[in-house]
Design a protein around this motif. Structure first.
Motif, PDB file in Angstrom:
ATOM      1  N   VAL A  64       0.855  -1.190   0.000  1.00 14.79           N
ATOM      2  CA  VAL A  64       0.000   0.000   0.000  1.00 14.79           C
ATOM      3  C   VAL A  64       0.889   1.237   0.000  1.00 14.79           C
ATOM      4  O   VAL A  64       1.778   1.356   0.853  1.00 14.79           O
ATOM      5  CB  VAL A  64      -0.937   0.016   1.232  1.00 14.79           C
ATOM      6  N   GLY A  65       0.650   2.123  -0.938  1.00 13.07           N
ATOM      7  CA  GLY A  65       1.424   3.355  -0.993  1.00 13.07           C
ATOM      8  C   GLY A  65       1.494   3.878  -2.414  1.00 13.07           C
ATOM      9  O   GLY A  65       0.912   3.291  -3.336  1.00 13.07           O
ATOM     10  N   LEU A  66       2.221   4.981  -2.563  1.00 11.17           N
ATOM     11  CA  LEU A  66       2.377   5.613  -3.870  1.00 11.17           C
ATOM     12  C   LEU A  66       2.750   4.607  -4.953  1.00 11.17           C
ATOM     13  O   LEU A  66       3.692   3.833  -4.792  1.00 11.17           O
ATOM     14  CB  LEU A  66       3.476   6.679  -3.788  1.00 11.17           C
ATOM     15  N   GLY A  67       1.989   4.572  -6.036  1.00 16.41           N
ATOM     16  CA  GLY A  67       2.348   3.748  -7.183  1.00 16.41           C
ATOM     17  C   GLY A  67       1.933   2.297  -7.089  1.00 16.41           C
ATOM     18  O   GLY A  67       2.244   1.503  -7.980  1.00 16.41           O
ATOM     19  N   MET A  68       1.199   1.948  -6.033  1.00 14.60           N
ATOM     20  CA  MET A  68       0.771   0.558  -5.936  1.00 14.60           C
ATOM     21  C   MET A  68      -0.659   0.544  -5.370  1.00 14.60           C
ATOM     22  O   MET A  68      -1.539   1.189  -5.935  1.00 14.60           O
ATOM     23  CB  MET A  68       1.799  -0.258  -5.148  1.00 14.60           C
ATOM     24  N   LEU A  69      -0.944  -0.129  -4.290  1.00 11.53           N
ATOM     25  CA  LEU A  69      -2.320  -0.199  -3.788  1.00 11.53           C
ATOM     26  C   LEU A  69      -2.714   1.074  -3.033  1.00 11.53           C
ATOM     27  O   LEU A  69      -1.891   1.700  -2.368  1.00 11.53           O
ATOM     28  CB  LEU A  69      -2.489  -1.381  -2.835  1.00 11.53           C
ATOM     29  N   ASP A  70      -4.017   1.398  -3.101  1.00 17.73           N
ATOM     30  CA  ASP A  70      -4.556   2.459  -2.252  1.00 17.73           C
ATOM     31  C   ASP A  70      -5.033   1.885  -0.930  1.00 17.73           C
ATOM     32  O   ASP A  70      -5.058   2.596   0.082  1.00 17.73           O
ATOM     33  CB  ASP A  70      -5.701   3.174  -2.971  1.00 17.73           C
ATOM     34  N   ALA A  71      -5.439   0.631  -0.941  1.00 16.27           N
ATOM     35  CA  ALA A  71      -5.874   0.001   0.319  1.00 16.27           C
ATOM     36  C   ALA A  71      -5.726  -1.512   0.233  1.00 16.27           C
ATOM     37  O   ALA A  71      -5.779  -2.099  -0.847  1.00 16.27           O
ATOM     38  CB  ALA A  71      -7.323   0.367   0.632  1.00 16.27           C
ATOM     39  N   ALA A  72      -5.548  -2.111   1.400  1.00 15.93           N
ATOM     40  CA  ALA A  72      -5.527  -3.565   1.518  1.00 15.93           C
ATOM     41  C   ALA A  72      -6.483  -3.966   2.627  1.00 15.93           C
ATOM     42  O   ALA A  72      -6.617  -3.257   3.626  1.00 15.93           O
ATOM     43  CB  ALA A  72      -4.116  -4.056   1.849  1.00 15.93           C
ATOM     44  N   CYS A  73      -7.164  -5.085   2.421  1.00 14.33           N
ATOM     45  CA  CYS A  73      -8.041  -5.591   3.484  1.00 14.33           C
ATOM     46  C   CYS A  73      -7.628  -7.023   3.802  1.00 14.33           C
ATOM     47  O   CYS A  73      -7.969  -7.948   3.070  1.00 14.33           O
ATOM     48  CB  CYS A  73      -9.515  -5.502   3.107  1.00 14.33           C
ATOM     49  N   PRO A  74      -6.870  -7.179   4.889  1.00 21.32           N
ATOM     50  CA  PRO A  74      -6.407  -8.509   5.282  1.00 21.32           C
ATOM     51  C   PRO A  74      -7.471  -9.256   6.077  1.00 21.32           C
ATOM     52  O   PRO A  74      -7.992  -8.746   7.070  1.00 21.32           O
ATOM     53  CB  PRO A  74      -5.194  -8.201   6.167  1.00 21.32           C
ATOM     54  N   GLY A  75      -7.789 -10.470   5.639  1.00 24.30           N
ATOM     55  CA  GLY A  75      -8.674 -11.323   6.418  1.00 24.30           C
ATOM     56  C   GLY A  75      -7.902 -11.964   7.560  1.00 24.30           C
ATOM     57  O   GLY A  75      -6.719 -11.683   7.772  1.00 24.30           O
ATOM     58  N   GLU A  76      -8.569 -12.802   8.309  1.00 23.36           N
ATOM     59  CA  GLU A  76      -7.829 -13.583   9.298  1.00 23.36           C
ATOM     60  C   GLU A  76      -6.847 -14.487   8.549  1.00 23.36           C
ATOM     61  O   GLU A  76      -6.854 -14.545   7.323  1.00 23.36           O
ATOM     62  CB  GLU A  76      -8.812 -14.397  10.156  1.00 23.36           C
ATOM     63  N   ILE A  77      -5.984 -15.203   9.283  1.00 16.81           N
ATOM     64  CA  ILE A  77      -4.960 -16.026   8.627  1.00 16.81           C
ATOM     65  C   ILE A  77      -5.621 -17.044   7.679  1.00 16.81           C
ATOM     66  O   ILE A  77      -6.476 -17.832   8.095  1.00 16.81           O
ATOM     67  CB  ILE A  77      -4.132 -16.793   9.683  1.00 16.81           C
ATOM     68  N   PHE A  78      -5.201 -17.004   6.430  1.00 15.32           N
ATOM     69  CA  PHE A  78      -5.689 -17.931   5.391  1.00 15.32           C
ATOM     70  C   PHE A  78      -7.217 -17.922   5.289  1.00 15.32           C
ATOM     71  O   PHE A  78      -7.830 -18.950   4.942  1.00 15.32           O
ATOM     72  CB  PHE A  78      -5.183 -19.364   5.648  1.00 15.32           C
ATOM     73  N   THR A  79      -7.833 -16.777   5.571  1.00 11.34           N
ATOM     74  CA  THR A  79      -9.298 -16.663   5.551  1.00 11.34           C
ATOM     75  C   THR A  79      -9.672 -15.396   4.782  1.00 11.34           C
ATOM     76  O   THR A  79      -9.088 -14.340   5.007  1.00 11.34           O
ATOM     77  CB  THR A  79      -9.832 -16.559   6.999  1.00 11.34           C
ATOM     78  N   SER A  80     -10.626 -15.487   3.898  1.00  8.19           N
ATOM     79  CA  SER A  80     -11.000 -14.339   3.077  1.00  8.19           C
ATOM     80  C   SER A  80     -11.454 -13.165   3.932  1.00  8.19           C
ATOM     81  O   SER A  80     -12.081 -13.354   4.967  1.00  8.19           O
ATOM     82  CB  SER A  80     -12.143 -14.729   2.133  1.00  8.19           C
ATOM     83  N   PRO A  81     -11.155 -11.941   3.481  1.00 11.92           N
ATOM     84  CA  PRO A  81     -11.736 -10.772   4.129  1.00 11.92           C
ATOM     85  C   PRO A  81     -13.254 -10.806   3.917  1.00 11.92           C
ATOM     86  O   PRO A  81     -13.729 -11.392   2.944  1.00 11.92           O
ATOM     87  CB  PRO A  81     -11.101  -9.589   3.392  1.00 11.92           C
ATOM     88  N   VAL A  82     -13.995 -10.190   4.810  1.00 16.11           N
ATOM     89  CA  VAL A  82     -15.460 -10.197   4.686  1.00 16.11           C
ATOM     90  C   VAL A  82     -15.926  -9.032   3.811  1.00 16.11           C
ATOM     91  O   VAL A  82     -15.207  -8.039   3.655  1.00 16.11           O
ATOM     92  CB  VAL A  82     -16.131 -10.139   6.081  1.00 16.11           C
ATOM     93  N   PRO A  83     -17.121  -9.156   3.227  1.00 18.06           N
ATOM     94  CA  PRO A  83     -17.607  -8.118   2.311  1.00 18.06           C
ATOM     95  C   PRO A  83     -17.621  -6.713   2.923  1.00 18.06           C
ATOM     96  O   PRO A  83     -17.233  -5.746   2.262  1.00 18.06           O
ATOM     97  CB  PRO A  83     -19.018  -8.596   1.968  1.00 18.06           C
ATOM     98  N   ASP A  84     -18.020  -6.580   4.185  1.00 16.46           N
ATOM     99  CA  ASP A  84     -18.070  -5.253   4.806  1.00 16.46           C
ATOM    100  C   ASP A  84     -16.694  -4.596   4.864  1.00 16.46           C
ATOM    101  O   ASP A  84     -16.567  -3.373   4.704  1.00 16.46           O
ATOM    102  CB  ASP A  84     -18.622  -5.365   6.236  1.00 16.46           C
ATOM    103  N   GLN A  85     -15.715  -5.418   5.123  1.00 22.97           N
ATOM    104  CA  GLN A  85     -14.329  -4.952   5.204  1.00 22.97           C
ATOM    105  C   GLN A  85     -13.857  -4.471   3.829  1.00 22.97           C
ATOM    106  O   GLN A  85     -13.260  -3.391   3.691  1.00 22.97           O
ATOM    107  CB  GLN A  85     -13.520  -6.159   5.671  1.00 22.97           C
ATOM    108  N   ILE A  86     -14.151  -5.249   2.812  1.00 21.08           N
ATOM    109  CA  ILE A  86     -13.771  -4.883   1.443  1.00 21.08           C
ATOM    110  C   ILE A  86     -14.521  -3.623   1.018  1.00 21.08           C
ATOM    111  O   ILE A  86     -13.961  -2.728   0.380  1.00 21.08           O
ATOM    112  CB  ILE A  86     -14.064  -6.045   0.464  1.00 21.08           C
TER     113      ILE A  86
END
Lengths: 332, 332
Positions: A64-86
């Motif tokens: 995350v930062g200049l020239g790459m992502l504007d945001a990241a949403c990490p889920g729990e370990i090896f678990t998808s992030p939830v829709p609200d988080q995204i």
């Protein structure tokens, strides 16, 4: 289990607190569990969002930062992030020009990102999606229909992120990301299994003299088990798998990522890269740029993956463009 | 042993070949086993050379480039470089303004660098030496008289390297490096032993529920063994050890390096950094800059070290100065 943790269930939240302390230039929203560029949203700039289960650091928060992502949403370990988080991440970076989601091809990720895209759409945010499925080891896997998304994700995020900085449209940014994915092939070998904090023990059994050929980044089975072999033969396996799946014409220019899965020291990665580079050279493939290190990891798994991405001058220019993130930084 | 190697005896040479392939901007001399900036020697610029046993990557080869080292001489795994090798590196970077050696305090390194300095002196090269001995865990150790040199080496090399770029004299560059060392304290904890390719098995036995408190970067014994504890208690151990050895006045400005020993994933390092940052804050210590990642490693050892370096405005300015190396890069 030998790890620097407190309660296993709090690992992701506590690591996010550490990221917040280490990187005051980022905005870490502990409640929504998202990491956002501090200058987001930027008026008129496409927002680039990625995410997925934790345990693959520096992917995605470290990008995350200049020239790459504007945001990241990490889920729990090896678990998808939830829709609200995204959704929260999507809203946090929406500057009116639309948002692009970079999604690794795991069923849960695909489903939850899609749901978030629909929710964002309902609120008037135009969302485009880049699906990354570069892992040529297997079709369909434990948590995936089709091919898994792995190392190419880094290249997709770098190239799409650089294009987004130029003021390109969401459709153009998504199309560039999709082209990078289509031009990429990856293949991984595991020497050991990784241990999640929740389970406290290795995710699979791998005898002391065997390796998993074509492993996934959560320890999903690959093509086969076989006896451990010298680095030069493992390099040959990986190069053959990659070129076999996506044949390259002689003289093709590429970006090559020789990626550690988390538990493999840099000295071994460089040794392996030397073998890979020699084999690609023999195959007439030109390595225009390379990256060697632990970027798309599987916690403490010993192992490595090879990603080869065919590039043209435009993709190379975007790769070379300035980037300033915790894990990838140049020209800025 | 599960490693990406061919013959164990060839690991360092073959890793160097990989570094040469990955970093065409560096000059890798396979015969002398040295890594040199491609623009060295630079007329009138002090040359900065470091080295030591391999197995601590990216230290030192990953720190060769603009604003940091001019050359690195890696010995075999956990084995000092030989005097001829150090001499070759010294000659390769001598631009007539003298050369500064950064030497971690291990008896073999100290002896061989001294011998090389004398040989270089005989040929008219003025050599100054910075001895790094920041590890406050123990006095005297398996391979060391006095305190061991560890994480502070990175900060010494960065600050001295930045000063060398300004055209400062060899004496001034060495003095700056020495001041950084004196202002630094480090402390490490190991959760597992590392395995050298030559031996093929862990360097020491550590029961499944114990940690080595105050471990050295080759697995040298620390202060004691004790039961594994939660990350916040391990952070407290390290912070107490560091501040106990070098008390800081409230309001002191510092650079903090939370360093992985090679086998510990980034998510754990960030979690640990969050705990360390909170404790330092409570102690009134200001973290002006930080670095979290695997920089001064012990092959595949699971573990981490904390380095705290007190800084003034001048050191901070040199830390912030542009650097372009394989492992550390900003502003360039």
């Amino acid at each position: 289990m030998k790890k620097f943790v407190n309660e296993p269930s709090a690992v992701v939240k506590e690591a996010l607190a550490g990221i917040a302390a280490a990187h005051p230039e980022l905005r870490v929203d502990l409640e929504n569990q998202i990491i956002v560029r501090s200058d987001a949203p930027r008026r008129g700039k496409v927002g680039l969002v990625s995410g997925g289960g934790s345990g693959h650091e520096p992917l995605h928060g470290g990008f995350v930062g200049l020239g790459m992502l504007d945001a990241a949403c990490p889920g729990e370990i090896f678990t998808s992030p939830v829709p609200d988080q995204i959704l929260a991440a999507t809203q946090a970076v929406d500057g009116g020009a639309g948002v692009v989601h970079v999604v690794k091809n795991y069923t849960g990720d695909v489903m939850n990102f899609q749901m978030a895209a629909e929710l964002a759409g309902d609120e008037g945010v135009e969302v485009h999606t880049v699906l990354v499925d570069d892992d040529v080891a297997v079709e369909d896997s434990t948590w995936t229909a089709g091919r898994r998304g792995t190392g190419a994700t880094l290249i997709v995020e770098k190239v799409a992120g650089a294009l987004a900085e130029t003021g390109a449209s969401a459709a153009a940014v998504a199309a560039a990301g999709t082209r990078v994915n289509e031009a990429s092939a990856s293949f991984a070998v595991a020497l050991t299994a990784c241990t999640t904090p929740a389970s406290g023990r290795p995710g699979f059994d791998l005898p002391d003299d065997e390796m998993e050929v074509g492993v996934g980044i959560h320890g999903e089975p690959g093509r086969r088990r076989e006896k451990l072999r010298p680095a030069r033969e493992i390099a040959a396996l990986a190069v053959e798998a990659v070129l076999g799946a996506k044949p390259l014409s002689a003289g093709s220019e590429t970006i090559v990522l020789l990626n550690g899965l988390g538990g493999t020291p840099l000295i071994e990665l460089y040794l392996l890269y030397g073998e890979v580079a020699a084999l690609l050279d023999k195959a007439g493939v030109r390595i225009a740029r390379n990256l060697v290190g632990n970027y798309v990891t599987s916690l403490d798994m010993a192992g490595a993956s090879l990603t080869v991405c065919t590039v043209d001058a435009e993709v190379l220019r975007l790769w070379d463009a300035p980037v300033r993130t915790p894990a990838l930084r140049w020209g800025a």
